[in-house]
Write a protein that holds these residues in place. Structure first.
Motif, PDB file in Angstrom:
ATOM      1  N   SER A 181      34.042  49.260  44.388  1.00 49.78           N
ATOM      2  CA  SER A 181      34.951  49.233  43.252  1.00 49.78           C
ATOM      3  C   SER A 181      34.987  50.583  42.575  1.00 49.78           C
ATOM      4  CB  SER A 181      34.502  48.187  42.224  1.00 49.78           C
ATOM      5  OG  SER A 181      34.603  46.907  42.770  1.00 49.78           O
TER       6      SER A 181
ATOM      7  N   TYR B 235      38.503  36.207  51.086  1.00 50.60           N
ATOM      8  CA  TYR B 235      38.802  36.636  49.709  1.00 50.60           C
ATOM      9  C   TYR B 235      37.609  36.339  48.823  1.00 50.60           C
ATOM     10  CZ  TYR B 235      40.828  36.558  45.007  1.00 50.60           C
ATOM     11  OH  TYR B 235      41.066  36.764  43.686  1.00 50.60           O
ATOM     12  N   TYR B 236      37.115  37.373  48.169  1.00 46.08           N
ATOM     13  CA  TYR B 236      36.021  37.250  47.211  1.00 46.08           C
ATOM     14  C   TYR B 236      36.664  36.984  45.847  1.00 46.08           C
ATOM     15  CZ  TYR B 236      31.530  38.715  44.994  1.00 46.08           C
ATOM     16  OH  TYR B 236      30.352  38.769  44.291  1.00 46.08           O
TER      17      TYR B 236
ATOM     18  N   PHE C  10      37.992  36.695  42.169  1.00 48.23           N
ATOM     19  CA  PHE C  10      37.703  37.641  41.080  1.00 48.23           C
ATOM     20  C   PHE C  10      36.756  37.043  40.055  1.00 48.23           C
ATOM     21  CE2 PHE C  10      40.006  35.938  37.443  1.00 48.23           C
ATOM     22  CZ  PHE C  10      40.950  35.112  38.018  1.00 48.23           C
TER      23      PHE C  10
ATOM     24  N   HIS D 215      33.337  37.329  41.510  1.00 53.22           N
ATOM     25  CA  HIS D 215      32.953  38.741  41.576  1.00 53.22           C
ATOM     26  C   HIS D 215      32.486  39.252  40.221  1.00 53.22           C
ATOM     27  CE1 HIS D 215      33.541  43.133  41.827  1.00 53.22           C
ATOM     28  NE2 HIS D 215      33.314  42.991  43.115  1.00 53.22           N
TER      29      HIS D 215
ATOM     30  N   GLN E 128      40.670  43.913  33.879  1.00 54.34           N
ATOM     31  CA  GLN E 128      39.982  43.818  35.167  1.00 54.34           C
ATOM     32  C   GLN E 128      38.631  43.124  35.111  1.00 54.34           C
ATOM     33  OE1 GLN E 128      40.924  46.803  33.779  1.00 54.34           O
ATOM     34  NE2 GLN E 128      42.723  47.376  34.973  1.00 54.34           N
TER      35      GLN E 128
ATOM     36  N   GLN F 133      35.935  45.348  50.443  1.00 57.75           N
ATOM     37  CA  GLN F 133      36.130  46.413  49.468  1.00 57.75           C
ATOM     38  C   GLN F 133      37.022  45.916  48.336  1.00 57.75           C
ATOM     39  OE1 GLN F 133      34.736  49.634  49.767  1.00 57.75           O
ATOM     40  NE2 GLN F 133      33.627  48.737  51.497  1.00 57.75           N
ATOM     41  N   SER F 134      36.781  46.439  47.151  1.00 57.91           N
ATOM     42  CA  SER F 134      37.609  46.116  45.992  1.00 57.91           C
ATOM     43  C   SER F 134      38.027  47.426  45.348  1.00 57.91           C
ATOM     44  CB  SER F 134      36.824  45.266  44.987  1.00 57.91           C
ATOM     45  OG  SER F 134      37.592  45.025  43.820  1.00 57.91           O
TER      46      SER F 134
ATOM     47  N   ARG G  33      44.621  40.030  40.768  1.00 54.80           N
ATOM     48  CA  ARG G  33      43.245  40.214  41.233  1.00 54.80           C
ATOM     49  C   ARG G  33      42.959  39.270  42.390  1.00 54.80           C
ATOM     50  NH1 ARG G  33      39.719  39.946  35.766  1.00 54.80           N
ATOM     51  NH2 ARG G  33      41.029  38.164  35.307  1.00 54.80           N
TER      52      ARG G  33
END
Length: 285
Positions: free
Chosen positions: A6, A109-110, A112, A115, A186, A247-248, A285
């Motif tokens: 990130s 998909y992680y 949001f 996360h 975010q 990756q984000s 997101r």
């Protein structure tokens, strides 16, 4: 441990003092207040006590919700740690050992909400380095744990002439200057029930509101010193190539528009009442 992959959030804009009663409150640098809060509560700084952490994440008052997960972390140093996440739609086993990384994921998909809560458990203010670029001042956190000192920033988003304002609010509780809440487009988390762990104070309850009417709570059920390190837990026989690691990244509207394959016309529904013109800002997101 950090928000791997990130980019740090760069906050620019205007600061407004919005809390701490008393016209003669002592001022302090916002950057210094944020750095002190992180030093007091971040578990994964270099030289910190090795730890074992367990947490349960669930939607408040909704036991059958898919907003749930179990998280476990074994942390020796920033260069040696292991984390497992188990949730209905996404699971991950992530091991870091020196320059080697092993990552096993189920689900592409992680989420949001997951996360940000997993990040907040060990790194409550992941964008803190970007604050060194601001010279903003806030009222120095003081008083009791029920009081707070807050900073509010705003920045322009969008592409001229269609622009709007995005807001960022950071609050520190008055007792020890610890993070009380972070609200940004975010990353948004509320920190509650701080308790001692060695030389740190760790929030044992973290709260997120990913959408209207949904409250997700992460209860840290265990934080204990990791005394007997089992090296087999950190063994990596086959490292995961970087291009295969999740990756984000953050991209601007300009970049996103440039990636669009087409620009179909929007079929707007008929408007029954209210304004028919204006500007809307949203974060995907």
């Amino acid at each position: 441990m950090a928000m791997r992959g990130s980019k740090g959030l760069l906050v620019l804009g205007i600061l407004f003092a919005i809390a701490v009663p008393g016209a003669l409150a002592q001022q302090t640098s916002f950057s210094e207040a944020a750095s002190r809060a992180v030093a007091e509560s971040k578990l994964t700084t270099t030289g910190s006590t090795p730890f074992h952490l367990k947490a349960k994440i669930a939607e408040k008052d909704s036991p059958d919700s898919d907003f749930k997960a179990d998280v476990e972390v074994f942390w020796v140093s920033p260069a040696k740690w292991r984390r497992t996440i188990e949730s209905p739609d996404f699971s991950q086993t992530l091991i870091v050992n020196g320059d080697k990384v092993s990552e096993r994921d189920t689900g592409d998909y992680y989420p949001f909400w997951l996360h940000e809560l997993v990040t907040a458990m060990v790194d409550p203010l992941p964008m803190v380095e970007s604050f060194k670029q601001t010279k903003a001042q806030i009222n120095k956190p003081s008083g009791s744990g029920q009081s707070a000192s807050c900073a509010r920033f705003q920045s322009k988003v969008g592409i001229p002439p269609v622009q709007n304002s995005a807001f960022y609010v950071f609050c520190f509780e008055g007792d020890h200057g610890l993070l009380d809440s972070v609200v940004t487009p975010q990353y948004s988390v509320i920190f509650k029930d701080y308790k001692r762990f060695k030389d740190k104070r760790v929030a044992r309850l973290l709260v997120s509101y990913p959408e209207p009417g949904t409250t997700i709570e992460a209860a840290v059920t265990e934080v204990s010193e990791l005394t007997n390190v089992d090296e087999s837990q950190f063994a990596i026989a086959q490292p995961t190539p970087k291009e295969k690691q999740l990756q984000s990244v953050m991209i601007s509207e300009t970049e996103l528009r440039g990636m669009a394959l087409g620009h179909p016309e929007i079929a707007w529904p008929s408007v029954r009442s209210g304004n028919t013109t204006g500007v809307l800002a949203c974060t995907s997101r």
